[in-house]
Scaffold this motif. Structure first.
Motif, PDB file in Angstrom:
ATOM      1  N   ILE A   1      -4.518   2.700 -10.162  1.00 48.33           N
ATOM      2  CA  ILE A   1      -4.943   2.518  -8.772  1.00 48.33           C
ATOM      3  C   ILE A   1      -6.226   3.308  -8.546  1.00 48.33           C
ATOM      4  CG2 ILE A   1      -4.358   2.963  -6.356  1.00 48.33           C
ATOM      5  CD1 ILE A   1      -1.428   2.693  -7.109  1.00 48.33           C
TER       6      ILE A   1
ATOM      7  N   GLU B   1      -9.410  -1.381   1.673  1.00 49.49           N
ATOM      8  CA  GLU B   1      -8.048  -1.869   1.410  1.00 49.49           C
ATOM      9  C   GLU B   1      -7.593  -1.685  -0.027  1.00 49.49           C
ATOM     10  OE1 GLU B   1      -7.631  -5.891   2.742  1.00 49.49           O
ATOM     11  OE2 GLU B   1      -7.737  -5.354   4.872  1.00 49.49           O
ATOM     12  N   THR B   2      -8.422  -1.115  -0.888  1.00 47.11           N
ATOM     13  CA  THR B   2      -8.066  -1.024  -2.307  1.00 47.11           C
ATOM     14  C   THR B   2      -8.183   0.375  -2.897  1.00 47.11           C
ATOM     15  OG1 THR B   2     -10.343  -1.606  -2.940  1.00 47.11           O
ATOM     16  CG2 THR B   2      -8.761  -3.421  -2.749  1.00 47.11           C
TER      17      THR B   2
ATOM     18  N   TRP C   1      -6.819   4.380   3.137  1.00 44.27           N
ATOM     19  CA  TRP C   1      -7.386   3.399   2.210  1.00 44.27           C
ATOM     20  C   TRP C   1      -8.807   3.058   2.618  1.00 44.27           C
ATOM     21  CZ3 TRP C   1      -4.761   1.628  -2.092  1.00 44.27           C
ATOM     22  CH2 TRP C   1      -3.399   1.935  -2.151  1.00 44.27           C
TER      23      TRP C   1
ATOM     24  N   ARG D   1       0.837  -1.204   0.000  1.00 45.36           N
ATOM     25  CA  ARG D   1       0.000   0.000   0.000  1.00 45.36           C
ATOM     26  C   ARG D   1       0.870   1.250   0.000  1.00 45.36           C
ATOM     27  NH1 ARG D   1      -3.215  -1.842   4.741  1.00 45.36           N
ATOM     28  NH2 ARG D   1      -4.870  -3.221   4.028  1.00 45.36           N
TER      29      ARG D   1
ATOM     30  N   SER E   1       2.521   1.770  -3.380  1.00 43.19           N
ATOM     31  CA  SER E   1       1.553   2.219  -4.375  1.00 43.19           C
ATOM     32  C   SER E   1       1.223   3.687  -4.184  1.00 43.19           C
ATOM     33  CB  SER E   1       0.270   1.386  -4.275  1.00 43.19           C
ATOM     34  OG  SER E   1       0.535   0.034  -4.567  1.00 43.19           O
TER      35      SER E   1
END
Length: 239
Positions: free
Chosen positions: A84, A51-52, A48, A6, A9
């Motif tokens: 993302i 989680e994505t 987040w 995370r 990213s």
């Protein structure tokens, strides 16, 4: 390992964003989607959802403090370089305007962005629209405005029924300055967009540079701005 991924990213995304210039094309409002989720992690300047979905702290509506586990509505786009999912706007579910909670079984809430406005209808996608008469008062929707929509779906179809619509967030500001004029558009305090095509004003008044005004604003996605003035009233000052 998941936290490391995370972080990597988010770092990569922020670096790419910092490399983009003011020549970046305006976002395609029709590609945004509304997501209802839960804040699953928080860092100093980002977090987040589910989680994505990445979000920066400056996109939180009303600057409401979030905690892990907070239920939120998010308007989500996708970074074209990293792919993302990234939230354009996040609003805590416990921070919704009074009376906006779905009142009947089967009704849901979402955040939508106005893609276009005609003489009769307001579009939130190429296929989805609702009549302009659902709004009253000074607020006249404009492309980029963020709306809170209460809707339901017909079983077995993709058709939705829109029951109520309101600006996602409003703000009243007193004695602020008109800082730029460009044709029919302008700026207040160099951070609030306005257009004469969708601005409620007293009869006979036209904004001028350096005018002192009171404004009502709504959250909106505009070039270099996240607020749009929907009404403007000049402030009388002593000579």
């Amino acid at each position: 390992m998941l936290k490391l991924l995370r972080w990597a990213s988010a770092f990569f995304l922020r670096r790419n964003m910092s490399e983009e210039t003011s020549q970046e094309q305006p976002p395609d409002n029709s590609k945004f989607k509304s997501v209802q989720g839960v804040v699953t992690s928080l860092c100093m300047d980002y977090g987040w959802i589910n989680e994505t979905i990445l979000f920066n702290m400056d996109v939180i509506s009303d600057n409401t403090p979030l905690q892990i586990g907070t239920n939120v509505l998010a308007l989500v786009g996708e970074n074209q370089r990293t792919h993302i999912p990234k939230a354009i706007k996040v609003k805590a579910m416990n921070d919704l305007p009074e009376g906006s909670e779905p009142s009947k079984l089967g009704r849901k809430l979402c955040i939508s962005c106005v893609t276009s406005v005609t003489e009769e209808d307001v579009y939130i996608s190429k296929e989805k629209c609702f009549p302009l008469y659902m709004f009253s008062g000074a607020f006249k929707p404009f492309k980029g405005d963020l709306l809170l929509v209460e809707y339901s779906t017909n079983p077995g179809t993709s058709k939705i029924n829109i029951h109520s619509v309101s600006p996602l967030n409003t703000q009243y500001m007193e004695e602020v300055y008109v800082t730029s004029i460009d044709g029919r558009n302008g700026m207040v305090e160099s951070s609030i967009f306005f257009t004469l095509d969708s601005l409620h004003m007293p009869s006979g008044y036209t904004p001028r540079l350096n005018n002192i005004v009171d404004v009502v604003t709504v959250e909106s996605i505009q070039p270099q701005c996240s607020w749009r003035a929907v009404s403007m009233t000049p402030v009388e000052t002593e000579n």
